[in-house]
Design a protein around this motif. Structure first.
Motif, PDB file in Angstrom:
ATOM      1  N   ARG A 230     -49.615  43.205  -8.223  1.00 56.24           N
ATOM      2  CA  ARG A 230     -50.289  42.590  -7.072  1.00 56.24           C
ATOM      3  C   ARG A 230     -51.294  43.547  -6.431  1.00 56.24           C
ATOM      4  O   ARG A 230     -51.721  43.343  -5.297  1.00 56.24           O
ATOM      5  CB  ARG A 230     -49.250  42.154  -6.038  1.00 56.24           C
ATOM      6  N   LEU A 231     -51.696  44.566  -7.161  1.00 56.28           N
ATOM      7  CA  LEU A 231     -52.593  45.577  -6.607  1.00 56.28           C
ATOM      8  C   LEU A 231     -53.909  44.975  -6.128  1.00 56.28           C
ATOM      9  O   LEU A 231     -54.516  45.459  -5.161  1.00 56.28           O
ATOM     10  CB  LEU A 231     -52.851  46.656  -7.655  1.00 56.28           C
ATOM     11  N   SER A 232     -54.346  43.898  -6.742  1.00 54.04           N
ATOM     12  CA  SER A 232     -55.611  43.271  -6.363  1.00 54.04           C
ATOM     13  C   SER A 232     -55.579  42.691  -4.957  1.00 54.04           C
ATOM     14  O   SER A 232     -56.626  42.399  -4.373  1.00 54.04           O
ATOM     15  CB  SER A 232     -55.973  42.168  -7.362  1.00 54.04           C
ATOM     16  N   GLU A 233     -54.386  42.526  -4.382  1.00 58.67           N
ATOM     17  CA  GLU A 233     -54.257  42.001  -3.031  1.00 58.67           C
ATOM     18  C   GLU A 233     -54.536  43.065  -1.970  1.00 58.67           C
ATOM     19  O   GLU A 233     -54.674  42.742  -0.788  1.00 58.67           O
ATOM     20  CB  GLU A 233     -52.858  41.426  -2.815  1.00 58.67           C
TER      21      GLU A 233
ATOM     22  N   GLN B 249     -59.447  48.019  -2.381  1.00 54.88           N
ATOM     23  CA  GLN B 249     -59.668  48.955  -3.477  1.00 54.88           C
ATOM     24  C   GLN B 249     -60.010  50.326  -2.913  1.00 54.88           C
ATOM     25  O   GLN B 249     -60.971  50.475  -2.159  1.00 54.88           O
ATOM     26  CB  GLN B 249     -60.785  48.457  -4.383  1.00 54.88           C
TER      27      GLN B 249
ATOM     28  N   TYR C 209     -53.582  55.346  -3.984  1.00 53.93           N
ATOM     29  CA  TYR C 209     -52.598  54.528  -3.298  1.00 53.93           C
ATOM     30  C   TYR C 209     -51.359  55.365  -3.015  1.00 53.93           C
ATOM     31  O   TYR C 209     -51.026  56.290  -3.774  1.00 53.93           O
ATOM     32  CB  TYR C 209     -52.214  53.313  -4.145  1.00 53.93           C
TER      33      TYR C 209
ATOM     34  N   THR D 180     -53.265  54.947 -10.004  1.00 51.71           N
ATOM     35  CA  THR D 180     -52.712  53.889 -10.852  1.00 51.71           C
ATOM     36  C   THR D 180     -51.229  53.704 -10.545  1.00 51.71           C
ATOM     37  O   THR D 180     -50.373  54.247 -11.241  1.00 51.71           O
ATOM     38  CB  THR D 180     -52.898  54.235 -12.334  1.00 51.71           C
TER      39      THR D 180
END
Length: 266
Positions: free
Chosen positions: A117-120, A123, A127, A145
């Protein structure tokens, strides 16, 4: 009404002196209540001898999770009052609240618990990744990553924030605020004068938590955009940094705390 005061006086907290703070607090509370101190691992065994329990600087629960879970079950079964009440929705219940608040659109650092769900998330170059059941920055890593089992990690964008600030409450009453001017020195705190907007931000989470009584600390960071974002809602055993506030503020805090305890226990 005798109180069982739960603390780990010897816990080696980075930048904090648990033993000193709880020595100060118990000395002041003894003016109003008979009490005895115990380690969190002994709380369940000693529970029958006291009318109520106060949980203070007892260290991250993950270090004694089984004992803590058993203590909670015993307290619920006996009906013994525990302060803070065991119904908190913040850190007391784990880190799920960060996901719930993100989904509900609250001003919190955006959080997911699945690398898929990283696209939520926004950017960013890196992280922050930490165990969902973690505490006190245990297991925290920074990576471009993120990986990890779905549902077992928390993933947040690493934010280049200006500073962190903490708001301290007894029940729903604001007591004082402290902030760390240097983001790399979390526990080097100085007095902070909150604006009306700052207090409105902090109260949003106090109201969300719905605890009728208790000590809570709302931790936030000042984002590059200037807004405050929630970092943590500590409602189990928040360290208070009382040694950093003036005596008059300490006295006011003790007055609020004893009043809250009397109200809670009667």
């Amino acid at each position: 009404m005798p109180l069982l005061y739960v603390t780990d006086l010897a816990y080696p907290a980075r930048g904090r002196r648990y033993g000193d703070e709880d020595t100060f607090l118990t000395a002041r509370l003894r003016e109003h209540f008979p009490l005895a101190l115990c380690h969190p691992r002994d709380a369940e065994r000693l529970l029958p001898g006291f009318d109520a329990v106060v949980v203070r600087n007892s260290g991250p629960v993950l270090h004694y999770q089984e004992a803590y879970d058993s203590f909670r079950a015993a307290a619920f079964a006996s009906g013994t009052p525990v302060y803070n009440p065991l119904t908190g929705r913040g850190d007391m219940a784990g880190k799920q609240y960060l996901l719930d608040l993100t989904a509900a659109g609250y001003p919190v650092i955006p959080t997911v618990d699945d690398p898929a769900r990283l696209s939520e998330l926004p950017q960013v170059p890196q992280y922050a990744v930490k165990p969902k059941q973690g505490a006190d920055s245990i297991g925290l890593t920074f990576t471009a990553t993120p990986t990890g089992p779905a549902g077992e990690v928390l993933i947040q964008p690493r934010i280049d924030f200006a500073y962190e600030v903490s708001f301290y409450f007894v029940d729903d009453a604001f007591q004082y605020a402290l902030h760390a001017p240097d983001p790399d020195r979390r526990w080097e705190l100085v007095t902070y004068e909150p604006t009306d907007a700052d207090l409105a931000f902090a109260r949003t989470f106090i109201e969300w938590n719905t605890l009728s009584h208790g000590i809570q600390r709302v931790d936030a960071c000042r984002a590059p955009s200037g807004e405050l974002l929630l970092v943590e809602l500590e409602d189990l055993n928040p360290y208070l940094s009382l040694d950093l506030v003036p005596p008059a503020v300490q006295d006011a805090f003790i007055t609020s705390l004893t009043g809250s305890l009397h109200s809670f226990l009667t």
